[in-house]
Design a protein around this motif. Sequence first.
Motif, short mmCIF file in Angstrom:
data_model
loop_
_atom_site.label_atom_id
_atom_site.label_comp_id
_atom_site.label_asym_id
_atom_site.label_seq_id
_atom_site.Cartn_x
_atom_site.Cartn_y
_atom_site.Cartn_z
N UNK A 101 -2.32 -14.91 -4.73
CA UNK A 101 -1.79 -13.88 -3.84
C UNK A 101 -0.98 -12.86 -4.63
N UNK A 102 -1.28 -11.57 -4.48
CA UNK A 102 -0.56 -10.54 -5.24
C UNK A 102 0.76 -10.10 -4.61
N UNK A 103 1.03 -10.52 -3.39
CA UNK A 103 2.24 -10.08 -2.70
C UNK A 103 3.49 -10.55 -3.45
N UNK A 104 4.54 -9.70 -3.53
CA UNK A 104 5.75 -10.03 -4.31
C UNK A 104 6.68 -10.99 -3.55
N UNK A 105 6.19 -12.17 -3.29
CA UNK A 105 6.91 -13.10 -2.43
C UNK A 105 8.21 -13.59 -3.07
N UNK A 106 8.14 -14.04 -4.31
CA UNK A 106 9.33 -14.59 -4.97
C UNK A 106 10.43 -13.53 -5.11
N UNK A 107 10.14 -12.31 -5.60
CA UNK A 107 11.20 -11.30 -5.66
C UNK A 107 11.80 -10.97 -4.29
N UNK A 108 10.95 -10.94 -3.25
CA UNK A 108 11.46 -10.61 -1.92
C UNK A 108 12.40 -11.70 -1.40
N UNK A 109 12.09 -12.96 -1.67
CA UNK A 109 12.97 -14.05 -1.28
C UNK A 109 14.28 -13.99 -2.05
N UNK A 110 14.19 -13.65 -3.34
CA UNK A 110 15.41 -13.48 -4.14
C UNK A 110 16.30 -12.41 -3.51
N UNK A 165 -11.48 -14.93 -3.25
CA UNK A 165 -10.80 -14.04 -4.17
C UNK A 165 -11.27 -12.60 -4.06
N UNK A 166 -12.12 -12.30 -3.08
CA UNK A 166 -12.62 -10.93 -2.94
C UNK A 166 -11.48 -9.96 -2.66
N UNK A 167 -10.54 -10.36 -1.80
CA UNK A 167 -9.40 -9.48 -1.49
C UNK A 167 -8.57 -9.24 -2.74
N UNK A 168 -8.33 -10.30 -3.52
CA UNK A 168 -7.55 -10.17 -4.74
C UNK A 168 -8.22 -9.20 -5.71
N UNK A 169 -9.53 -9.33 -5.88
CA UNK A 169 -10.26 -8.42 -6.77
C UNK A 169 -10.19 -6.98 -6.27
N UNK A 170 -10.29 -6.80 -4.97
CA UNK A 170 -10.29 -5.45 -4.42
C UNK A 170 -8.96 -4.74 -4.54
N UNK A 171 -7.86 -5.50 -4.67
CA UNK A 171 -6.53 -4.90 -4.74
C UNK A 171 -6.08 -4.63 -6.17
N UNK A 172 -6.82 -5.13 -7.14
CA UNK A 172 -6.41 -4.95 -8.54
C UNK A 172 -6.40 -3.47 -8.93
N UNK A 173 -5.41 -3.11 -9.75
CA UNK A 173 -5.30 -1.76 -10.30
C UNK A 173 -5.18 -0.69 -9.21
N UNK A 174 -4.65 -1.10 -8.05
CA UNK A 174 -4.38 -0.17 -6.95
C UNK A 174 -2.87 -0.13 -6.71
N UNK A 175 -2.44 0.92 -6.02
CA UNK A 175 -1.04 1.00 -5.61
C UNK A 175 -1.00 1.06 -4.08
N UNK A 176 -0.23 0.17 -3.42
CA UNK A 176 0.82 -0.69 -3.96
C UNK A 176 0.34 -2.02 -4.53
N UNK A 177 -0.94 -2.34 -4.42
CA UNK A 177 -1.43 -3.57 -5.04
C UNK A 177 -1.49 -4.77 -4.12
#
Length: 356
Positions: A84-93, A27-39
């Motif tokens: 995973x923070x990637x917007x997978x579900x919206x992108x598939x939609x 979860x280190x990558x997940x923690x490092x991406x929090x509160x960042x843009x694009x996230x």
Amino acid sequence: MHSPEERLENIRMIRDSAVAFAPASELARVRGLRYQTPGFDRAVWREMADNGWLGLSLAEARGGIGLGMAEYCALLEVFGAALLPEPFVPAVLAARLLDGEQLSAQLGGERLLLPALQEEIDSLSTAEGATHLHNGKVSGRKLCIPMAGAADGFLVSTPEGLALVEAKAPGVKLEIVVTQDGGHFGHLHLHEVTAESLPLHPPALDYALDEAALGTAAYLLGVAEQAFALTLDYLRTRKQFGQTIGTFQVLQHRAVDLKLQLALWRASLDAAAAACDGGAPAGQRRAAVSRAKARAADAALLVTRQAVQLHGAIGYTDECDVGLYLRKAMTLANLYGSSDQHRRRYDACMPRLTSV
């Protein structure tokens, strides 16, 4: 048509490849991406696209792999366990609503188009009424677009059809709202923005929204199951009064209750996936999806909150990983419909008994 044995093997292979790609323990990558843009990491996003996952449930004739909702949900459970923070579900939609070169670019990870469908915070429908497309210009607003700060463009729903809007086009204003999990939602404000008009087919949109709701339910199941697994490990190792706290009967009872919630949740998710894959009539499919999403929204919050509580005081600290799962559940529980909204839709879809 795949046999039941082939489908089970497909699901196993998808799970194995996804776990290798995104282990829940890292979860280190997940923690490092929090509160960042694009996230999230665009290189990781491109790798997900290279694996064919964006087109997993899309027909082969449209550039997808042609698997079903059961396989799609299995993939998302692994993604949920890894947060995973990637917007997978919206992108598939969005991919479901695209065609031609735009679809190819979306599936290949070269472009990220996100759907902008919602106009009311508490609405389950696409609420197209206030946003209009006229003479190639679109004006209005859309709310609650997950990870919108990373989008190259947006698919905006209007009564006249879909409008493809470039994220950096003149007249586009994106308001970013940070969410509990360290990601963000975007509120899109449009004023006379030049847009490409795309056809909007209501049955295709309805199915895409059901797929997104069910995919979110599967992602949340992965979140909750991993939070529960972390809690069981803690109960087996934490000692108090000279013995592991997992031997305390009151805590055992609470753990059993959570296990039952997860089992019921999985059963409703599997039933909804089977309804989608079996070509059930639209009303039955909607009812099955709404039942699964309503249970997911409630059970995700119940299980992750209990998981934090069962960790004791340490569970409330940001350093404790179990809190990340609660934050994710709080962020996604109402995405594509809250439990109340889906219960109302379930009631509306169920056939009424009439006296003879």
